[in-house]
Every structure is written in C-alpha cells, then in structure tokens.
Design an enzyme around this catalytic site. Structure first.
Site, PDB file in Angstrom:
ATOM      1  N   HIS A  50       1.500 -10.472  32.037  1.00 35.66           N
ATOM      2  CA  HIS A  50       0.214  -9.780  31.942  1.00 35.66           C
ATOM      3  C   HIS A  50      -0.069  -9.195  30.573  1.00 35.66           C
ATOM      4  CE1 HIS A  50      -0.701  -9.675  36.319  1.00 35.66           C
ATOM      5  NE2 HIS A  50       0.621  -9.644  36.432  1.00 35.66           N
ATOM      6  N   LYS A 106     -15.958  -7.814  37.752  1.00 40.72           N
ATOM      7  CA  LYS A 106     -16.664  -6.955  38.708  1.00 40.72           C
ATOM      8  C   LYS A 106     -18.089  -6.676  38.218  1.00 40.72           C
ATOM      9  CE  LYS A 106     -12.156  -5.000  39.652  1.00 40.72           C
ATOM     10  NZ  LYS A 106     -11.192  -3.964  39.237  1.00 40.72           N
ATOM     11  N   THR A 125     -10.247  -7.610  34.379  1.00 40.01           N
ATOM     12  CA  THR A 125     -10.751  -7.915  35.716  1.00 40.01           C
ATOM     13  C   THR A 125     -12.013  -7.090  35.977  1.00 40.01           C
ATOM     14  OG1 THR A 125      -9.106  -6.343  36.525  1.00 40.01           O
ATOM     15  CG2 THR A 125      -8.623  -8.682  36.825  1.00 40.01           C
ATOM     16  N   LYS A 178      -8.537  -2.128  23.057  1.00 42.23           N
ATOM     17  CA  LYS A 178      -9.760  -2.244  23.859  1.00 42.23           C
ATOM     18  C   LYS A 178     -10.984  -1.733  23.091  1.00 42.23           C
ATOM     19  CE  LYS A 178      -7.218  -1.774  28.257  1.00 42.23           C
ATOM     20  NZ  LYS A 178      -7.520  -2.972  29.052  1.00 42.23           N
ATOM     21  N   LYS A 218     -12.126   1.613  31.427  1.00 41.68           N
ATOM     22  CA  LYS A 218     -10.806   0.984  31.400  1.00 41.68           C
ATOM     23  C   LYS A 218      -9.859   1.969  30.737  1.00 41.68           C
ATOM     24  CE  LYS A 218     -12.876  -2.372  29.004  1.00 41.68           C
ATOM     25  NZ  LYS A 218     -12.489  -3.646  29.588  1.00 41.68           N
ATOM     26  N   ARG A 219      -8.544   1.684  30.799  1.00 45.43           N
ATOM     27  CA  ARG A 219      -7.616   2.550  30.088  1.00 45.43           C
ATOM     28  C   ARG A 219      -8.008   2.642  28.611  1.00 45.43           C
ATOM     29  NH1 ARG A 219      -2.841   4.301  32.877  1.00 45.43           N
ATOM     30  NH2 ARG A 219      -2.159   5.029  30.839  1.00 45.43           N
TER      31      ARG A 219
HETATM   32  C1  26V Z   1       3.469  -2.018  30.959  1.00 42.17           C
HETATM   33  C2  26V Z   1       4.519  -1.172  31.109  1.00 42.17           C
HETATM   34  C3  26V Z   1       5.583  -1.193  30.104  1.00 42.17           C
HETATM   35  C4  26V Z   1       6.844  -0.600  30.630  1.00 42.17           C
HETATM   36  C5  26V Z   1       6.611   0.720  31.289  1.00 42.17           C
HETATM   37  C6  26V Z   1       5.634   0.651  32.420  1.00 42.17           C
HETATM   38  C7  26V Z   1       4.542  -0.303  32.208  1.00 42.17           C
HETATM   39  C8  26V Z   1       3.516  -0.335  33.120  1.00 42.17           C
HETATM   40  C9  26V Z   1       2.464  -1.183  32.955  1.00 42.17           C
HETATM   41  C10 26V Z   1       2.449  -2.033  31.886  1.00 42.17           C
HETATM   42  C11 26V Z   1       1.239  -2.849  31.689  1.00 42.17           C
HETATM   43  C12 26V Z   1       1.397  -4.265  31.962  1.00 42.17           C
HETATM   44  C13 26V Z   1       0.291  -5.050  31.394  1.00 42.17           C
HETATM   45  C14 26V Z   1      -1.033  -4.951  32.094  1.00 42.17           C
HETATM   46  O1  26V Z   1      -1.416  -4.062  32.804  1.00 42.17           O
HETATM   47  N1  26V Z   1      -1.788  -5.962  31.834  1.00 42.17           N
HETATM   48  C15 26V Z   1      -3.142  -6.118  32.322  1.00 42.17           C
HETATM   49  O2  26V Z   1      -3.077  -6.983  33.440  1.00 42.17           O
HETATM   50  C16 26V Z   1      -4.345  -7.250  33.975  1.00 42.17           C
HETATM   51  C17 26V Z   1      -4.145  -8.095  35.214  1.00 42.17           C
HETATM   52  O3  26V Z   1      -3.625  -9.342  34.875  1.00 42.17           O
HETATM   53  C18 26V Z   1      -5.218  -7.933  32.948  1.00 42.17           C
HETATM   54  O4  26V Z   1      -6.492  -8.132  33.498  1.00 42.17           O
HETATM   55  C19 26V Z   1      -5.337  -7.084  31.697  1.00 42.17           C
HETATM   56  O5  26V Z   1      -6.029  -7.776  30.696  1.00 42.17           O
HETATM   57  C20 26V Z   1      -3.953  -6.721  31.199  1.00 42.17           C
HETATM   58  O6  26V Z   1      -4.031  -5.782  30.130  1.00 42.17           O
END
Ligand code: 26V
Length: 807
Positions: free
Chosen positions: A363, A656, A652, A550, A544-545
C-alpha cells in the site's frame, strides 16, 4: 452440490413490520438494557434498536457459516492491523433493508432514528486509507458471498481524537469501548496462547521455542452482513488477557513488579492503535502487536481446518490468507513454525504450503513507511522466527542463484518485511495501475525479475452501499427513480444514467439533490464552527490524513493566492468558494502539524475579512473521521486529489467523491489515472507534473527557487506568510515553512503551483456554466461503476484467492 433445504431456512422470519420490530426493541430495552420506555435516553434506545437489528443479522450469519461448513468452501482470511469501520447501526439496517421499518418503529416511540444513528461512536480501529479499504472489503466479501474472516486487533483506544487549540492540533485518547459495543460477541472459548522472547531448546533433535512471556488472545466476533442480508461473514478481533492472573510466588518473594508482568504485557498489547502511518519506528510493542494478531489468526485457521480435514498439505486448497501490507508479514515464518514445530512437516514442504496460502498487498512506496526490524529486536522478541527468516532467506538465495548480492530479507542487520512478504507470497499486488507498475519498477525490480508474474494489480474500490446508498439518500433516490433498483450490487449499471445527463429535468433534480446535501452541511458548519457558508458557493474539499506528499500546503497556498486576487477586485465576477479541509496529523509529525496550524491561521484571517465576505471561506472542522466523510463527500462540488505524482498508492476518497458527483481536480497519481480514464478528460481538472517528470525535476537542485521566481502569485503568497499576515501575534511563525518551500521542496509544491492555480481557474469557469457543470458532475456518478469494491473483490477472488462465491 445438492443444497440442503434446512440450511437455507431461517429460524426467524426476516420480513418485518414496524410492529414486530417495535416489540423486539421494547423487549431489548426492557430485558437487555433494563430500562423503562418512560425514562430511556437516546443511548438506551440506540442500544435497544442495535440489539434488535443485530438479532436480524444472526440468522444470515449462522446460515452462511453452516453452508460454508456443509459445502466445504474455501475461506478467505484477511489479516489487517487496521479496520476503519465507522458506525455500524445504519449500515447494517440498510443492508438488511430495514431502514424504513426501523425509522417508523422509532418514530412510534417518539424517537428520531437519526439521533440514534449519530449517537453511535465510530469504530476507528485504523489510520486512514488502508484501514478503510479493509472495512469496504469486508462489506463486499459479505455482499458477494465470499466466505471470509477478517482478523484484527480489538484496540481499547482507536485513532486519537483531534481538537484545535489556537489552531494547533491537540490529541486526546479515543474511548469507543467506554460504552457498551452492541455489535460483538465475546468468544472466551476461542483463545490461544501467544509467546514472546525466551530460548530455543533442542529436544529429541528438534528445535523447540520456549517463550519467556505469554499472553492469551481472546476472540470477539462482529458479524458483517452484506447487501440484502444474503450472506454474513465474521470480523474476529483479538483482545489480550494475561496467561496467569498473578504470580503469587513472585509476589511473596517481594518481587512485586515481576509478579504483575503478565498482566502488564496483556494490558499494554491491545491498548492502542499506532497513530503514525508516516514514519516507521522500530518499536518493540508494535512488533508484538503484529505477532499477536498473526499468531492468533494462524492458530485459529489451522484449528478450523483440522476440524474437518487432516492433511495439512491440503491447506492451500481450503485457505487463502491475505496480508494487508507488511504489518502481518510475520505470517510467513509463523505458518512455517506451526507446520514444522507443531505439526511435524518438513521445512521445504511447509514453505511451499505457506506460500501457496499467502498473498501480500503493498500500500505504499514511501521509503520511510516501509517496515524493517533491527535483527536485534526481531531476534529478541521472536527468536525462533529469526531462525526461520534466515532459513527462508538462504533457501531463496540458493533457489535463485541469479539473485543480486544486495537483495535479500536480512541485510545490514535488519529484517526487511517487504522482501519477506514478497518471497513468502504466491501473489503480490499493488492497489492501482500506476502504483503496481511502480512496485515492479522501483520497489522490487530484482524480485520482479526473478518472479515474473507474481506482482499483479488490483485497483482499489469502495462499497457503494455505505458511500452512496447510505451517505447520499437524495442522490441514491434519484438514481433508483431513474434506472430502477439493483445498481447497489451492480454498480456498472450507473452507466444507464448517461443518456439522462442530457435531460434538463434530470439535471435539475440532480442539482437539487446536491443542494439538499450542501444546505445540510452548511447548517452543520454553522452549528459546529459558528461560521456561515452559503450553499450557493462551490464546496471544494480536501479530506485525508495530513501528509507532505498529499500537499494540503499546495491547497492552502493557492487559497491565499485566490484571496489576494479577490481582494484586488472585490466587485469582480467571482465564483464564491468554500475551501474545506479535514484530517489528522500523526502526533509526532511536526511539519504536518505546522501545515494544520497554517490552514487554521489563514482561515481566521480570510473568514473575518469583510472585503471578501461570502466569496471565500476556509473551513476546517476538527476530528475528521469516517462519519464526517459521510457528511462532507455528498455535499462536495470539487474533489481535491493533488498529491505529488508517484506518491499516492491509490487513494479511495477520490472514488467516493466521483460516485457522489464531485469532479476531481488532481494530478496523474494513484487511481486518479483510472478515474480520468473512466470519466474522460472533459470531466476532470488535470494538472501537474507526471511521476516521470517529478523524478526528472528533482535532479535540478534549484527547482523550487526557479519555480517561485517564475511565479508572481506564488512569490506574493510566500511573502504574505513570511511577513506574518496570518500570524500577526508572531510574525515569524512560518519562517521555517517558507524557507522550506524555497529551498527544500521535496514534494514539488512550487513546481506545480502555477499549473494548480490555472486548473482552479478552469474550475471556476466550468462552475459558472451551470449546465456544463451539472453534466460533468452527473457523468462522474454515471461512470464510477468501476470503483465499486465488489469489482475489486471479484478480482481478488479469481486472481489471488481462487475462491468461488457460496451464493
Ligand atoms: C504504515 C505504518 C508504518 C508502520 C507503523 C504503522 C503503520 C500504519 C499504517 C501505515 C500506512 C500504510 C500505507 C497506507 O495506508 N497506504 C494507503 O493505502 C490506501 C489503500 O490501498 C491507498 O488508497 C492510499 O493511497 C495509501 O496511502
């Protein structure tokens, strides 16, 4: 297979009249809640209604489970550290087709069902896109009759609550379990021991892990019901319990802290969701959480398999396990450990079985978010897994002698979870066409060469039940009136709206539906923030975050440029605008927090400027969450998707907005590329550098300086900020920020500024032409069918999981 009629026969009758439901609600109010109707609060009524609705889900849930067993269906197991569910009551009620009956029943009790719906706290067990995607997938798997379990952690505290103090973000703990959570069933009998640390001992020639710390994972099940209640799956969340209540022996020896250790570990493990999805930090507790989820899930999966089968070699025929990012990537080694150490299977065979079961979804490409653990930490917390990881790595090196020396799972005293997940999966997928391409080309180029065909694309989607049917009743009603029902589970049918877009009568109703949502939002903004906004203004929304990539900064800088222009000609023919922001910054992400403060500071000045008045407002409600998205998206005119190209894996929210008839202003990034393809260039405001151009531009160390010097509007904006126009009490508050735009602009805010400014001008021109705008907006809805998560899940089912619908 011949269907057993008994399996399909419901025990209770689902066809409900308000009277039947009323009786159920009253029964729950009296006997479950212990309250008299005369002095029941909104909370009491919500509980009573929720339990009455939950009763209706139990039936399809049991029937689904029975059929899965009876027909020996392959099951999907979706492992995710995050499930960003939001509220459940309204969603469940709509999927069961009970919204009118429930509203009527509550009205007879003198209750407005909307008050009950809004009384429910969001289940916020996720950070953003990745967690919300997991929730949409759960709903689509239930709708499609894909036998599935979601596995996650039952965090005591979900994502923090956000407040603004003097424009600055302040975090407070979230507390969703303080009230009764009526949707889950505790399953104390479904419990597993999870070990940490300790030693490896050799017993009778075999390696045995003897952990020095243990906790119990205890299951809590929430049924997830699909559209029209035809199927329901289980979301199984684990909470942690101490293995031994209290070590009396240690206590008696005076070792009070040690005596309480098991309890302390259990209490901290599932206490809180990590709120930082920006930067990866090698925190031991996070690794423990990941192993806790994964080990409990895998033990549960194997236990269930062995209930009806005996040969674990057949596991891949019956079990598909999806890893939502690398967070559960310890699943590879843990599955091998369980198969070898506990079930006596040889290493090579165990590896083959594990890989045939596992799939990995990537992701993010952001290097700072990629998980890698110091071998010291990893080996200390999971000593047996460290051995297994090394064995996997050397097996792979030997099996692929062409593997370059710099490629591998363990490198520079770190365990790289991306490489581990890749090597242990039979399929690896990205989440949009562009992203999957970049996963091949820039994230795993060597592994891709060694394993051609393993990386595939699965473009994300969102559930139209929650994001259109439920969130936007006026538009959903118009759609049904125009093309009939059935589109909810067959979203490509929205194409049937296209011919109506040419019909002025249709456009008028479409316009009225949007306006109804905008009026409602305007009222809410007035009540919450005390700011009046006109529903005739263009509602321009970025939610969004908060992340540098972004580019909320680009948005607020352009807002200032626009304000400056309007002030210079207040009598001009301007399109009134409301620029709406929503989103949280990771608590430790200082730059993101500075952007939040700037947006709020700019809002203070602009919103109180009599010269611009209703022509421009900046709105930033605190604590953006799923429920707020459901309020904002249907009321939006313009969707801001302006990330630096190559950085947003998919997005996503963009889908929406499209579904809800808001055209996009955006870059060629993530799923924007596919949105543009579906909706057509005439109905999308495209601007900015492409991913390739971004990479090229960065090679020029002076790219931002040059861009600023070439842009008078941007110079003016930066000048105003630097002079303290938006921070008069502290004029140099944003000196650092302005300096970074000039000299360290990694995300190319300056390079894309002029193009964005021009595209916003295009938006104004298009909006002034009512007919043109309404056609664009309606075509966005009509062409959004591709972005249903049903399409995504069908594709996972055939391309990754090899699972058939049980319906
Ligand atoms: C990363 C980490 C790093 C380690 C610590 C905890 C933690 C928690 C969450 C994340 C984020 C992972 C990446 C993420 O959220 N990606 C998003 O995924 C969406 C669904 O596929 C996508 O639409 C977004 O563009 C993307 O940023």
């Amino acid at each position: 297979m011949e269907r057993n009629a008994l399996l399909d026969k419901p025990v209770t009758d689902l066809s409900l009249t308000p009277n039947v439901l009323k009786a159920d609600i009253l029964r729950h109010l009296t006997f479950t809640i212990g309250k008299d109707a005369a002095n029941a609060s909104v909370y009491d009524w919500r509980m009573a209604l929720s339990f009455a609705i939950r009763d209706r889900i139990v039936e399809p849930w049991f029937a689904s489970t029975r059929r899965t067993w009876a027909e020996d269906h392959k099951r999907v197991y979706y492992l995710s550290m995050e499930f960003l569910i939001g509220r459940i009551l309204e969603d469940a009620t709509i999927n069961l087709g009970l919204q009118d009956v429930a509203a009527a029943a509550m009205a007879e009790f003198g209750q407005d069902i909307q008050d009950l719906i809004e009384d429910e706290p969001d289940a916020a067990l996720g950070n953003g896109g990745l967690g919300r995607l997991a929730a949409c997938f759960m709903e689509s798997m239930a709708t499609l009759g894909c036998p599935a379990y979601g596995y996650g952690i039952r965090y005591e505290h979900g994502l923090f609550r956000q407040r603004f103090e003097g424009g600055r973000q302040v975090e407070t703990p979230e507390d969703w379990l303080k009230q009764t959570h009526p949707w889950e069933f505790a399953r104390p009998e479904a419990a597993y021991t999870i070990g940490f640390k300790g030693q490896i001992e050799t017993r009778a020639g075999a390696e045995v892990w003897v952990p020095s710390e243990t906790v119990i994972a205890e299951a809590h099940d929430t049924p997830v019901v699909g559209w029209q209640g035809k199927w329901a799956n289980t979301l199984r969340l684990w909470s942690a319990k101490p293995t031994t209540q209290f070590d009396l022996e240690r206590f008696n020896r005076g070792d009070y802290t040690a005596a309480a250790e098991p309890e302390t570990l259990a209490r901290t493990l599932a206490r809180v969701l990590y709120p930082d999805d920006t930067t990866y930090q090698g925190k031991e507790l996070r690794l423990k959480q990941e192993f806790f989820l994964t080990s409990a899930a895998l033990q549960d999966i194997i236990r269930r398999f062995l209930t009806s089968h005996s040969d674990l070699k057949l596991l891949p025929k019956h079990v598909a396990i999806q890893m939502n990012d690398t967070h559960p990537a310890i699943a590879g080694p843990e599955l091998i450990r369980l198969l070898t150490d506990d079930h006596g299977i040889g290493f090579d065979e165990a590896l083959t079985i594990a890989r045939a079961c596992l799939g990995y979804t990537n992701h993010t490409l952001l290097p700072e978010a990629l998980e890698r653990w110091a071998t010291f930490t990893f080996g200390n917390v999971l000593p047996r897994h460290m051995q297994i990881v090394e064995r996997i790595d050397s097996w792979h090196r030997r099996a692929y002698p062409n593997r370059p020396h710099y490629v591998g799972i363990v490198k520079h005293q770190e365990v790289r979870m991306g490489e581990l997940a890749f090597i242990m999966s039979h399929k690896v997928n990205g989440v949009s066409a562009l992203h999957s391409d970049l996963v091949k080309k820039s994230l795993f180029p060597e592994l891709h060469r060694l394993h051609p065909g393993r990386i595939i694309n699965q473009t994300n989607g969102v559930t139209p039940r929650r994001w259109l049917k439920m969130a936007n009743r006026p538009l959903a009603g118009l759609i049904t009136d125009t093309i009939g029902s059935g589109w909810e589970a067959d979203l490509d049918r929205l194409r049937e709206l296209e011919p109506h877009v040419e019909d002025a009568g249709f456009r008028k109703v479409f316009d009225a539906a949007k306006r109804e949502n905008k009026v409602e939002l305007a009222n809410w903004v007035k009540a919450e923030l005390g700011v009046s906004v006109s529903p005739d203004a263009l509602f321009d929304v970025q939610i969004k975050r908060i992340h540098e990539y972004k580019r909320q900064l680009l948005n607020i800088l352009e807002t200032i440029a626009h304000w400056h222009k309007v002030r210079s000609d207040p009598k001009g023919n301007w399109v009134p605008r409301v620029r709406i922001f929503g989103g949280k910054a990771a608590p430790g992400y200082a730059v993101a927090k500075e952007i939040i403060r700037l947006i709020n500071d700019v809002g203070q000045v602009i919103n109180n400027d009599p010269q611009t008045g209703d022509l421009l407002k900046v709105i930033y409600p605190a604590n953006y969450n799923v429920s707020m998205a459901e309020r904002l998206i249907p009321a939006s005119d313009l969707s801001e998707q302006i990330s630096t190209a190559g950085k947003e894996a998919s997005g996503t929210g963009n889908m929406k907005f499209m579904m809800n008839g808001a055209p996009t202003i955006g870059t060629l990034d993530g799923a924007n590329v596919e949105i543009l393809h579906e909706v057509g260039a005439d109905n999308f405001f495209l601007f900015g550098l492409t991913a390739d151009e971004v990479a090229l531009r960065r090679e020029d160390p002076d790219h931002s300086k040059k861009a600023i010097e070439a842009s008078q509007p941007l110079q003016d904006v930066l000048q105003m900020i630097a002079e303290g126009r938006f921070s008069p009490d502290e004029p140099d508050r944003y000196h650092g920020l302005v300096h970074r735009v000039w000299h360290h602009d990694y995300f190319l805010v300056a390079a894309d500024f002029d193009a964005y400014h021009a595209a916003q001008g295009e938006v104004d021109r298009a909006y002034r032409d009512r007919d043109r705008w309404l056609k664009m907006a309606a075509l966005n809805t009509a062409r959004s069918g591709f972005f249903s998560s049903d399409r995504t899940i069908r594709s996972y089912m055939s391309e990754i999981w090899s699972v058939k619908s049980a319906l």
